[in-house]
Design a protein around this motif. Structure first.
Motif, PDB file in Angstrom:
ATOM      1  N   ARG A 201       5.643  -3.543  11.008  1.00 35.53           N
ATOM      2  CA  ARG A 201       4.499  -4.223  10.385  1.00 35.53           C
ATOM      3  C   ARG A 201       4.889  -5.091   9.196  1.00 35.53           C
ATOM      4  NH1 ARG A 201       1.437   1.029   7.702  1.00 35.53           N
ATOM      5  NH2 ARG A 201       3.290   2.175   7.096  1.00 35.53           N
ATOM      6  N   LEU A 202       6.193  -5.252   8.973  1.00 33.12           N
ATOM      7  CA  LEU A 202       6.640  -6.045   7.829  1.00 33.12           C
ATOM      8  C   LEU A 202       7.055  -7.437   8.283  1.00 33.12           C
ATOM      9  CD1 LEU A 202       8.692  -3.318   5.973  1.00 33.12           C
ATOM     10  CD2 LEU A 202       6.365  -4.058   5.524  1.00 33.12           C
ATOM     11  N   MET A 212       3.426  -6.721   4.101  1.00 34.05           N
ATOM     12  CA  MET A 212       2.973  -5.804   5.138  1.00 34.05           C
ATOM     13  C   MET A 212       1.722  -6.405   5.765  1.00 34.05           C
ATOM     14  SD  MET A 212       1.939  -1.775   4.935  1.00 34.05           S
ATOM     15  CE  MET A 212       3.548  -1.112   4.611  1.00 34.05           C
ATOM     16  N   TYR A 213       1.700  -6.427   7.084  1.00 38.32           N
ATOM     17  CA  TYR A 213       0.606  -7.070   7.829  1.00 38.32           C
ATOM     18  C   TYR A 213       0.536  -8.566   7.470  1.00 38.32           C
ATOM     19  CZ  TYR A 213      -0.503  -2.160   8.698  1.00 38.32           C
ATOM     20  OH  TYR A 213      -0.427  -0.840   9.037  1.00 38.32           O
ATOM     21  N   GLY A 214      -0.630  -9.084   7.239  1.00 35.25           N
ATOM     22  CA  GLY A 214      -0.726 -10.525   7.037  1.00 35.25           C
ATOM     23  C   GLY A 214      -0.753 -11.233   8.378  1.00 35.25           C
ATOM     24  N   ASN A 215      -0.596 -12.521   8.332  1.00 40.29           N
ATOM     25  CA  ASN A 215      -0.773 -13.340   9.520  1.00 40.29           C
ATOM     26  C   ASN A 215       0.576 -13.923   9.941  1.00 40.29           C
ATOM     27  OD1 ASN A 215      -1.706 -14.962  11.508  1.00 40.29           O
ATOM     28  ND2 ASN A 215      -2.889 -16.330  10.196  1.00 40.29           N
ATOM     29  N   THR A 216       1.023 -13.570  11.132  1.00 43.40           N
ATOM     30  CA  THR A 216       2.281 -14.159  11.612  1.00 43.40           C
ATOM     31  C   THR A 216       2.066 -15.599  12.075  1.00 43.40           C
ATOM     32  OG1 THR A 216       1.885 -13.231  13.809  1.00 43.40           O
ATOM     33  CG2 THR A 216       3.316 -11.963  12.329  1.00 43.40           C
ATOM     34  N   ASN A 217       0.818 -15.954  12.274  1.00 40.65           N
ATOM     35  CA  ASN A 217       0.509 -17.316  12.706  1.00 40.65           C
ATOM     36  C   ASN A 217       0.466 -18.233  11.489  1.00 40.65           C
ATOM     37  OD1 ASN A 217      -0.381 -19.641  13.832  1.00 40.65           O
ATOM     38  ND2 ASN A 217      -2.318 -18.824  14.607  1.00 40.65           N
ATOM     39  N   SER A 218       1.629 -18.388  10.890  1.00 37.29           N
ATOM     40  CA  SER A 218       1.709 -19.165   9.668  1.00 37.29           C
ATOM     41  C   SER A 218       3.097 -19.801   9.599  1.00 37.29           C
ATOM     42  CB  SER A 218       1.501 -18.206   8.480  1.00 37.29           C
ATOM     43  OG  SER A 218       2.150 -18.683   7.342  1.00 37.29           O
ATOM     44  N   GLU A 496      14.288  -5.662  -1.297  1.00 37.46           N
ATOM     45  CA  GLU A 496      14.501  -7.077  -1.623  1.00 37.46           C
ATOM     46  C   GLU A 496      13.320  -7.925  -1.157  1.00 37.46           C
ATOM     47  OE1 GLU A 496      19.359  -6.711  -1.421  1.00 37.46           O
ATOM     48  OE2 GLU A 496      18.294  -7.748   0.194  1.00 37.46           O
ATOM     49  N   GLY A 497      12.755  -7.539  -0.031  1.00 34.23           N
ATOM     50  CA  GLY A 497      11.592  -8.263   0.494  1.00 34.23           C
ATOM     51  C   GLY A 497      10.345  -8.031  -0.345  1.00 34.23           C
ATOM     52  N   GLY A 498      10.255  -6.827  -0.914  1.00 39.03           N
ATOM     53  CA  GLY A 498       9.187  -6.550  -1.867  1.00 39.03           C
ATOM     54  C   GLY A 498       7.803  -6.346  -1.297  1.00 39.03           C
ATOM     55  N   ALA A 499       7.700  -5.971  -0.040  1.00 41.87           N
ATOM     56  CA  ALA A 499       6.366  -5.737   0.529  1.00 41.87           C
ATOM     57  C   ALA A 499       5.824  -4.389   0.063  1.00 41.87           C
ATOM     58  CB  ALA A 499       6.440  -5.772   2.052  1.00 41.87           C
ATOM     59  N   TYR A 500       4.499  -4.225   0.197  1.00 43.81           N
ATOM     60  CA  TYR A 500       3.868  -2.928  -0.052  1.00 43.81           C
ATOM     61  C   TYR A 500       4.652  -1.903   0.773  1.00 43.81           C
ATOM     62  CZ  TYR A 500       0.448   0.830   0.062  1.00 43.81           C
ATOM     63  OH  TYR A 500      -0.172   2.049  -0.060  1.00 43.81           O
ATOM     64  N   GLY A 501       4.940  -0.799   0.220  1.00 43.98           N
ATOM     65  CA  GLY A 501       5.778   0.185   0.915  1.00 43.98           C
ATOM     66  C   GLY A 501       7.160   0.217   0.299  1.00 43.98           C
ATOM     67  N   ALA A 502       7.543  -0.886  -0.333  1.00 44.88           N
ATOM     68  CA  ALA A 502       8.869  -0.938  -0.943  1.00 44.88           C
ATOM     69  C   ALA A 502       8.789  -1.158  -2.451  1.00 44.88           C
ATOM     70  CB  ALA A 502       9.684  -2.058  -0.307  1.00 44.88           C
ATOM     71  N   VAL A 503       7.593  -1.340  -2.949  1.00 46.94           N
ATOM     72  CA  VAL A 503       7.445  -1.588  -4.397  1.00 46.94           C
ATOM     73  C   VAL A 503       7.509  -0.249  -5.160  1.00 46.94           C
ATOM     74  CG1 VAL A 503       6.141  -3.712  -4.103  1.00 46.94           C
ATOM     75  CG2 VAL A 503       4.918  -1.540  -4.202  1.00 46.94           C
ATOM     76  N   PRO A 504       7.834  -0.288  -6.439  1.00 44.47           N
ATOM     77  CA  PRO A 504       8.011   0.958  -7.195  1.00 44.47           C
ATOM     78  C   PRO A 504       6.831   1.921  -7.084  1.00 44.47           C
ATOM     79  CG  PRO A 504       8.826  -0.869  -8.492  1.00 44.47           C
ATOM     80  CD  PRO A 504       8.204  -1.464  -7.272  1.00 44.47           C
ATOM     81  N   ALA A 505       5.615   1.390  -7.100  1.00 42.45           N
ATOM     82  CA  ALA A 505       4.443   2.280  -7.081  1.00 42.45           C
ATOM     83  C   ALA A 505       4.306   3.031  -5.762  1.00 42.45           C
ATOM     84  CB  ALA A 505       3.180   1.462  -7.346  1.00 42.45           C
ATOM     85  N   SER A 506       4.941   2.540  -4.697  1.00 40.16           N
ATOM     86  CA  SER A 506       4.807   3.185  -3.386  1.00 40.16           C
ATOM     87  C   SER A 506       5.887   4.223  -3.123  1.00 40.16           C
ATOM     88  CB  SER A 506       4.903   2.130  -2.270  1.00 40.16           C
ATOM     89  OG  SER A 506       3.904   1.179  -2.387  1.00 40.16           O
TER      90      SER A 506
END
Lengths: 529, 499
Positions: A201-202, A212-218, A496-506
């Motif tokens: 989902r990344l 995380m998630y978002g639109n791949t059609n971009s 390095e990518g920094g998505a939700y799930g990898a940020v310090p708070a997660s």
């Protein structure tokens, strides 16, 4: 004549083998297997876990349950035992993140009733359904979400997490006692199939960051950040008459199709169990496990329109199609059931009645994630922003009490409070890392025949599971995540990518802790081979 | 006034018929099995096949859209049990068809390969190829003779399919089938190795994604008889890549089973999705897979074939009643000018060393030519490219793509062993309900991602790539621009009707 002679000896040999198969199933080294289920659906509204905002349940889509498998090999106090409990919950509180400890509540009840079972022989995992009761904390709901349960329920009866946890523990412990009492000689067979369920989902973007998630059609979408694991690890259990009693199904996907539901639900595992029982018999138990899948979900990132059309053509339109729909759950169930039933004849023909059985639990100290002052500053800044938002929304409710007549009025205010708390924990973790750089976590390793199960309490990113599977000496390695309260354990690439799930708070742990988990788990597995 | 201007503007640039049209469909299957013995393409060492395990086929579908009796647009798909499609082979086929069907636009013929590594060598001219074997002059089928056989047989098939086309219907569908595995192992030092060992401490992850969507198109004639199906799997057919016998790889059992299920006359077109970094070979959990195959008394080939067959059968059952006989159909072929991958001086020097080493070894022992000659030409091509680059650093590589719209489905072809991420980008951003990416519709060279180039390893090194990541993005963007236009035109028509 020579041929006939050979045939005779072959038949004799097969008869002996077959005879031994049955007689061995009665002796003390035999595997004994007991199953049960516990309905842990509350009979009044509860908080539903899994989103930033609070959700007070508004009914039951389908029951949330715990499936219990009791295994024993040998006799008496020295027998090897494992009690496996799979729960339709988002996580299993274990004291790691908060004071709540559903795991120990269950263990305490079980060992009181069955003193021969040790706490460390009981493993509890969650399927990660996001439509099940909240069990992460025993604090007051106001402390958890910034709004009291009474306010959310508008004075109507509702069960708090601190009441729900003992409720669930009672039911599950009763289930364990039942499964333990019902254990009988049996055998198991080990299967490996494929089902494309969990999807990464990344989304890595061209500028180097991920989301995380978002639109791949971009145009900014570059690629899916990580890998997927579509293996379906299976363990079928049989009674001595070769009747199927239950199946462990291990799949690298959390069950969170209905993740925004206000109705309680076991998500796609409900549909899978219904479909499997229809195919294999009403009495068959299904014990669901999520393999390492911190970066996975069942949501389709690419090609969702084509899949939705297929769901419609399958006749699922009435139940809704597309993301979050029941049709999607049924589609997933079909993938799993097709594979499980396809392998069934081969599994039935290859039952191991005396599999090697070992279970070891170890408290493994893992390095906490090393946070920087910048991480703390950023999180604290965010917390301040959310504090202001929370204060503003809280004042609005105070000034306009009629707001609470609006259904789900508490959504925004509870989001702001959750994000406020999320920001504050970074500072707490930063300080904790200085004085307690390591954090012990429970790792269970269970060998059954040529297979091994290795647990962890995290939402473990898939790469770590793959490293363990690739280096394990077992024929099949079942990684079981979320045998605890769960926090994301991301890879270096993902940080390095920094998505939700990898940020310090997660996160509690970072890549260093992840590498240690892989190394320690493999070293325990290796002692069993 | 504004509306009127918009209407005029739209009318001006709308030069393609946009309404749904009748489809006329024909299908055929051509036997492209070589005369034995024959040299096989796909490994550095030369292999001469004395025997054939299976026939080699080309599946053919001819499509014409019509408005009444007026032909509007055409496409001929030819899917071949070959490792790739050389430019010369494609041109020779088009020339032959041009002779046989006067007036037919032969640029509408799309020839793609399944990438079986146990099919004949197609090139023997060092001026045209960077991968040449020292095939004996005598006793082995000559490359030009095989091309002649191929052209004759496939042209027969195209002629037949075209002549017998009749009003028909089509549908599309997808199912998930885990067949291809990403084959590039990443280690903790950041390097990547194709088929690198994952059972070691240094193993970090597999480099890229896998695409387990299996897309299929089904074609029927007016009598509702199934004529053909195209099955798009993002996995090259190279399970048997080291054999020294002729073999169509997994498409053979898939085709046989599908024909027995749906009728012997049904043409099965095997398409390979973007899968430059994929293969059918498992990268881990190998022991578990091997055990399951042993217990079920199946081979990996059986396993692959069964997964595809099950997916096709499931798809067929779900979509068979959603046929479309009147659909929007467009086909556009374009020659893209792609930026070439730049060869560095270090790469040039390294390649030169390898070429010299091969030359010296062959000079000492001519028997080593069978092992080293192709390698020498492969590295030798880097020297040629470097020298050409010195003269013209801005040189581009001309690459043919086809983009089609059939109803709600888009089909986008390219000539490369295209890394999966590019295919995912095209699918993610496509306006079609379902998008088929078909690789190896031409001379195949790897087209790696930026990430892969950084990791290195075979398939992402300069020897493997004429075009690099920059060109990959151009390919994606241009393909999407054409797809967009096919759908934007539909939107424009809707707008026009509204106005």
């Amino acid at each position: 004549m020579i041929f006939l002679k050979h045939q005779f000896f072959t038949l004799l040999f097969l008869s002996v083998i077959s005879f031994q198969g049955y007689t061995q199933s009665e002796n003390e080294d035999n595997l004994k297997v007991g199953w049960s289920t516990a309905d842990i659906t509350p009979d009044m509204p509860v908080l539903v876990a899994g989103q930033f905002h609070a959700r007070l349940s508004e009914g039951v889509m389908d029951p949330v349950t715990a499936t219990i498998l009791a295994l024993e090999s040998g006799e008496g106090t020295n027998s090897e035992k494992t009690i496996w409990i799979s729960c339709d919950l988002v996580g299993i509180s274990d004291g790691m993140r908060a004071t709540a400890n559903l795991r120990d509540e269950i263990r305490n009840r079980v060992i009181k009733a069955i003193p021969s079972i040790l706490p460390e022989q009981i493993i509890v995992n969650a399927t990660h359904t996001h439509a099940a009761p909240y069990v992460a904390s025993t604090a007051s709901v106001e402390d958890i979400y910034g709004v009291s349960l009474e306010q959310m329920a508008d004075g109507k009866p509702a069960m708090s997490p601190s009441d729900y946890i003992p409720f669930a523990a009672d039911k599950i412990a009763e289930g364990v006692i039942s499964a333990w009492g019902k254990r009988k000689p049996g055998g198991m067979s080990l299967g490996l199939g494929h089902a494309v369920v969990g999807l990464n989902r990344l989304q890595a973007l061209k500028h180097g960051k991920s989301r995380m998630y978002g639109n791949t059609n971009s145009p900014e979408f570059s690629h899916i950040e990580g890998y997927e694991d579509h293996s379906l690890n299976l363990m079928y259990f049989w009674d001595i008459n070769k009747q199927l009693t239950g199946i462990i199904i291990n799949i690298a996907s959390p069950s969170q199709v209905s993740e925004h539901s206000y109705e309680l639900s076991a998500d796609f595992w409900h549909d899978t169990k219904v479909a499997l029982r229809k195919s294999l018999g009403d009495s068959v138990y299904v014990l669901a496990q999520a393999s390492s899948a911190g970066d996975q979900s069942p949501h389709v990132m690419v090609g969702s329109k084509a899949e939705e059309r297929m769901q419609k053509l399958l006749g699922f339109a009435e139940e809704g199609t597309g993301r979050g729909s029941n049709a999607h759950r049924k589609y997933i169930a079909k993938q799993i059931v097709d594979e499980v039933t396809d392998l069934f004849p081969v599994m039935k023909a290859n039952i191991d009645w005396q599999p090697e059985f070992k279970h070891e639990m170890k408290l493994v100290p893992l390095s906490r994630r090393l946070l920087s002052e910048e991480d703390v500053a950023e999180a604290t800044k965010e917390a301040k922003t959310w504090q202001a938002e929370y204060d503003k929304l809280k004042a609005e409710v105070r000034d306009n009490p009629a707001m609470i007549e609006t259904p789900r009025w508490y959504k925004d205010i509870t989001i702001s409070y959750s994000k406020l708390r999320r920001g504050l924990v970074v500072s707490e973790r930063y300080e904790l890392e200085k004085v307690q750089p390591k954090m012990p976590i429970e790792v269970h390793v269970v060998r059954i025949g040529d297979a091994v199960f290795a647990t962890n309490p995290f939402e473990l990113y898939l790469d770590y599971g793959m490293q363990m599977k690739a280096q394990s000496p077992a024929i099949q390695t079942f990684i079981v995540q979320l045998t605890g309260s769960g926090s994301y354990l991301p890879t270096k690439r993902s940080i390095e990518g920094g998505a939700y799930g990898a940020v310090p708070a997660s996160t509690l742990m970072g890549p260093k802790g992840g590498d240690e988990l892989v190394e320690e788990t493999l070293s325990i597995i290796n002692t069993m081979w | 006034m504004v509306r009127l201007c918009m209407l005029l503007a739209l009318t001006f640039w709308l030069n393609v018929p946009l309404q749904a049209n009748d489809l006329y469909l024909g299908a055929a299957t051509a036997d492209i099995s070589p005369k034995l013995p024959v040299a096989l393409m796909g490994q550095f060492h030369m292999r001469i096949a004395e025997t054939a395990d299976t026939p080699l086929y080309a599946g053919i579908v001819a499509i014409e859209s019509r408005d009444g009796q007026t032909g509007l647009d055409t496409a001929v798909f030819v899917s071949c049990d070959l490792v790739y499609i050389s430019a010369r082979l494609r041109q020779e086929l088009r020339d032959e068809v041009a002779k046989r069907i006067p007036g037919f636009n032969v640029n509408k013929i799309i020839v793609s390969a399944t990438h079986t590594h146990t099919a004949p060598v197609l090139e023997d001219d060092l001026e045209e190829s960077s991968f040449i074997y020292p095939i004996p002059e005598e006793g082995v089928t000559k490359v030009k003779d095989y091309r002649a056989l191929f052209v004759r047989s496939v042209a027969d098939g195209i002629e037949d399919a075209w002549a017998n086309r009749s009003k028909g219907s089509v549908t599309w569908g997808m199912e998930r089938a885990a067949v291809g595995y990403n084959r590039r192992t990443v280690y903790k030092d950041g390097t990547s190795v194709m088929y690198g060992n994952t059972n070691k401490d240094e193993f970090q992850n597999l480099e890229g994604y896998e695409d387990h969507d299996m897309n299929a198109l089904f074609f029927w004639n007016e009598a509702d008889e199934l004529l053909a199906m195209s099955v798009d799997v993002a996995c090259p057919a190279q399970e048997f890549e080291h054999k020294t016998t002729v073999n169509a790889d997994y498409w053979h059992p898939v085709r046989e089973k599908l024909k027995s299920r749906f009728g012997q006359k049904v043409s099965v077109l095997g398409w390979i999705g973007a899968a430059g970094d994929q293969s059918p070979h498992s990268m881990y959990r190998k022991a578990g897979l091997a055990r399951m195959q042993e217990l079920a008394q199946k081979t990996r080939m059986d396993d692959i074939a069964e997964r595809i067959i099950r997916a096709v059968e499931n798809t067929y059952e779900i979509v068979k009643n959603d046929r479309h006989s009147n659909v929007v159909f467009h086909h556009e072929m374009e020659n893209l000018e792609l930026p070439m991958r730049i060869i560095t001086k270090e790469e040039y020097i390294e390649s030169e060393k390898v070429v010299k080493d091969c030359q010296e070894q062959i000079a000492v022992d001519p028997n080593k030519a069978t092992l080293l000659y192709a390698k020498m030409t492969w590295f030798g091509d880097v020297l040629k490219r470097y020298k050409a680059q010195q003269k013209n650093p801005e040189a581009t590589y001309s690459s043919e793509i086809h983009v089609l719209r059939i109803g709600d489905a888009a089909i986008a072809t390219n000539q490369f062993e295209l890394f999966t991420d590019y295919g995912i980008r095209i699918q993610a951003r496509s306006k079609a309900l379902q998008t088929f990416v078909v690789q190896l519709a031409g001379p195949g060279t790897y087209l790696p991602t930026e990430k892969a180039i950084a990791g290195g390893g075979y398939s992402a090194v300069c020897q493997s790539n004429v075009v690099g990541a920059e060109g990959g993005q151009v390919l994606v963007d241009r393909t999407l621009a054409i797809i967009d236009r096919f759908w934007d035109e539909e939107n424009a028509v809707r707008l026009k009707k509204k106005l």
